[in-house]
Design a protein around this motif. Structure first.
Motif, PDB file in Angstrom:
ATOM      1  N   ALA A 186       0.845  -1.196   0.000  1.00 25.06           N
ATOM      2  CA  ALA A 186       0.000   0.000   0.000  1.00 25.06           C
ATOM      3  C   ALA A 186       0.874   1.237   0.000  1.00 25.06           C
ATOM      4  O   ALA A 186       1.890   1.287   0.715  1.00 25.06           O
ATOM      5  N   ILE A 187       0.479   2.224  -0.790  1.00 20.97           N
ATOM      6  CA  ILE A 187       1.238   3.473  -0.918  1.00 20.97           C
ATOM      7  C   ILE A 187       0.279   4.641  -0.745  1.00 20.97           C
ATOM      8  O   ILE A 187      -0.765   4.692  -1.403  1.00 20.97           O
ATOM      9  N   ASP A 188       0.623   5.548   0.149  1.00 23.00           N
ATOM     10  CA  ASP A 188      -0.187   6.744   0.400  1.00 23.00           C
ATOM     11  C   ASP A 188       0.588   7.967  -0.063  1.00 23.00           C
ATOM     12  O   ASP A 188       1.643   8.291   0.500  1.00 23.00           O
ATOM     13  N   PHE A 216       5.308  10.721   0.982  1.00 25.05           N
ATOM     14  CA  PHE A 216       4.819   9.469   0.411  1.00 25.05           C
ATOM     15  C   PHE A 216       5.129   8.370   1.421  1.00 25.05           C
ATOM     16  O   PHE A 216       6.287   8.161   1.785  1.00 25.05           O
ATOM     17  N   LYS A 217       4.089   7.663   1.863  1.00 26.14           N
ATOM     18  CA  LYS A 217       4.264   6.574   2.826  1.00 26.14           C
ATOM     19  C   LYS A 217       3.907   5.255   2.169  1.00 26.14           C
ATOM     20  O   LYS A 217       3.077   5.208   1.268  1.00 26.14           O
ATOM     21  N   SER A 218       4.516   4.190   2.646  1.00 26.58           N
ATOM     22  CA  SER A 218       4.220   2.873   2.094  1.00 26.58           C
ATOM     23  C   SER A 218       4.406   1.802   3.158  1.00 26.58           C
ATOM     24  O   SER A 218       5.083   2.015   4.166  1.00 26.58           O
ATOM     25  N   GLU A 247       1.941  -4.944   8.380  1.00 30.16           N
ATOM     26  CA  GLU A 247       3.019  -5.874   8.719  1.00 30.16           C
ATOM     27  C   GLU A 247       4.365  -5.173   8.796  1.00 30.16           C
ATOM     28  O   GLU A 247       5.206  -5.497   9.630  1.00 30.16           O
ATOM     29  N   LYS A 248       4.558  -4.216   7.905  1.00 29.68           N
ATOM     30  CA  LYS A 248       5.833  -3.496   7.883  1.00 29.68           C
ATOM     31  C   LYS A 248       5.630  -2.130   7.267  1.00 29.68           C
ATOM     32  O   LYS A 248       5.061  -2.014   6.183  1.00 29.68           O
ATOM     33  N   ALA A 249       6.068  -1.102   7.958  1.00 32.63           N
ATOM     34  CA  ALA A 249       5.998   0.265   7.426  1.00 32.63           C
ATOM     35  C   ALA A 249       7.397   0.676   6.983  1.00 32.63           C
ATOM     36  O   ALA A 249       8.386   0.421   7.682  1.00 32.63           O
ATOM     37  N   PHE A 250       7.477   1.293   5.813  1.00 29.49           N
ATOM     38  CA  PHE A 250       8.759   1.741   5.294  1.00 29.49           C
ATOM     39  C   PHE A 250       8.949   3.227   5.559  1.00 29.49           C
ATOM     40  O   PHE A 250       7.985   3.959   5.807  1.00 29.49           O
ATOM     41  N   ALA A 253      -1.759   5.332   9.787  1.00 29.52           N
ATOM     42  CA  ALA A 253      -1.778   4.153   8.916  1.00 29.52           C
ATOM     43  C   ALA A 253      -3.106   3.976   8.204  1.00 29.52           C
ATOM     44  O   ALA A 253      -3.257   3.071   7.380  1.00 29.52           O
ATOM     45  N   ALA A 254      -4.076   4.840   8.485  1.00 33.27           N
ATOM     46  CA  ALA A 254      -5.431   4.648   7.963  1.00 33.27           C
ATOM     47  C   ALA A 254      -5.475   4.532   6.445  1.00 33.27           C
ATOM     48  O   ALA A 254      -6.150   3.651   5.897  1.00 33.27           O
ATOM     49  N   ASN A 255      -4.770   5.402   5.731  1.00 34.15           N
ATOM     50  CA  ASN A 255      -4.841   5.397   4.277  1.00 34.15           C
ATOM     51  C   ASN A 255      -4.263   4.125   3.676  1.00 34.15           C
ATOM     52  O   ASN A 255      -4.760   3.624   2.659  1.00 34.15           O
ATOM     53  N   LEU A 256      -3.216   3.588   4.294  1.00 35.97           N
ATOM     54  CA  LEU A 256      -2.622   2.340   3.812  1.00 35.97           C
ATOM     55  C   LEU A 256      -3.591   1.182   4.016  1.00 35.97           C
ATOM     56  O   LEU A 256      -3.783   0.344   3.119  1.00 35.97           O
ATOM     57  N   ILE A 257      -4.209   1.122   5.184  1.00 35.77           N
ATOM     58  CA  ILE A 257      -5.159   0.054   5.498  1.00 35.77           C
ATOM     59  C   ILE A 257      -6.381   0.150   4.583  1.00 35.77           C
ATOM     60  O   ILE A 257      -6.846  -0.841   4.015  1.00 35.77           O
TER      61      ILE A 257
END
Length: 304
Positions: free
Chosen positions: A5-7, A13-15, A25-28, A285-289
């Motif tokens: 998932a990429i926000d 930019f988060k992923s 499971e893992k945030a970069f 983390a909402a947008n990734l989920i």
């Protein structure tokens, strides 16, 4: 099933890798936001390529109006260079993996519907504060996109009075921007870093007279916006997301301002039932989920 998932936000930019049970499971490490489409495409490749062997799909959350069928973004919100760009076409051609794209506010509300504070709620609203004010609607237990995929675009709510037609500085997105709040408070505190949210909220929690009235005014505007939305939508619960939603004092003060509004405008609240207001379960983390949840829905539909 593991999804990348990429926000794509206005500043970062988060992923991360998200499981089929909607666990991050893992945030970069976050990357600074790109300023043009070419750089954006290169960053996407850098984020995706190392994980191709472990993922089954790619979920994108971004600002702007998004056509979920084509994965095309229109206008692009704070990332205007996305206007007319289809993530779905670009990424599926490159990687031959399913791709889904959703507006960031709608992603956030889907995360809360999937396994957050809107789970089991029939009618709910997510208000996401960041560079602007995003939003997402759950109506009758389902994401409501609207006739033009624009439901929940709270940033563009117009004020009752005059506004500057060039800057739009009185739009709800400017009034309730977390970035603007922190910058304004940082200037009042004479901080070297105008985006030092940690220092700003330390001062707010201490009720520093240089910034606490600014914060109260911000929360008053937020309370009014919630009431105005409630008069149209009649939801059970409003959840507030974005980085600053992790600050308990924000939700506390918004509810205090709602209390004050209720005292001042008793007749309004005799008609309009006040919704429960709390922070999003997932915060940043909402947008990734939510983007992952949306992709899984799209995959399920395609398999039927």
């Amino acid at each position: 099933m593991t999804i990348l998932a990429i926000d794509l936000g206005g500043t970062q930019f988060k992923s991360g890798l998200v499981s089929d049970t909607f666990e991050l499971e893992k945030a970069f490490e976050a990357r600074p936001a790109a300023h043009d489409i070419e750089t954006c495409q290169e960053i996407l490749k850098e984020l995706i390529s190392p994980h191709l062997d472990e993922i089954e799909g790619i979920a994108i959350s971004c600002p702007g109006t998004v056509d979920p069928e084509t994965g095309t973004v229109y206008k692009g919100g704070m990332l205007r260079y996305l206007d007319g760009f289809s993530f779905k076409v670009f990424l599926e051609d490159l990687y031959q993996k399913p791709v889904a794209v959703i507006n960031d506010g709608k992603a956030a509300v889907l995360a809360e519907l999937a396994s957050g504070h809107l789970k089991g709620v029939q009618n709910g609203l997510a208000m996401i504060v960041g560079t602007g004010l995003g939003g997402g609607l759950i109506i009758n237990g389902q994401l409501y996109q609207g006739s033009h995929f624009q439901a929940g675009e709270l940033t563009f709510s117009l004020p009752q009075g005059k506004r500057d037609p060039l800057t739009g500085s009185d739009l709800a997105g400017a009034q309730l921007s977390a970035v603007n709040l922190i910058s304004t408070c940082a200037k009042a505190l004479h901080l070297a870093d105008e985006q030092d949210g940690r220092a700003v909220f330390e001062a707010i929690k201490a009720e520093d007279e240089r910034v606490y009235p600014i914060f109260q005014t911000y929360c008053r505007s937020f309370a009014i916006q919630i009431n105005n939305c409630q008069s149209l939508l009649d939801v059970e619960k409003v959840v507030i997301g974005g980085g600053i939603s992790s600050q308990d004092i924000l939700i506390e003060e918004i509810n205090r301002q709602l209390d004050q509004l209720e005292e001042e405008e008793t007749w309004v609240f005799q008609v309009i039932k006040r919704p429960e207001v709390k922070a999003c379960f997932y915060h940043n983390a909402a947008n990734l989920i939510g983007a992952t949840y949306f992709l899984e829905q799209r995959i399920a539909i395609d398999r039927k």
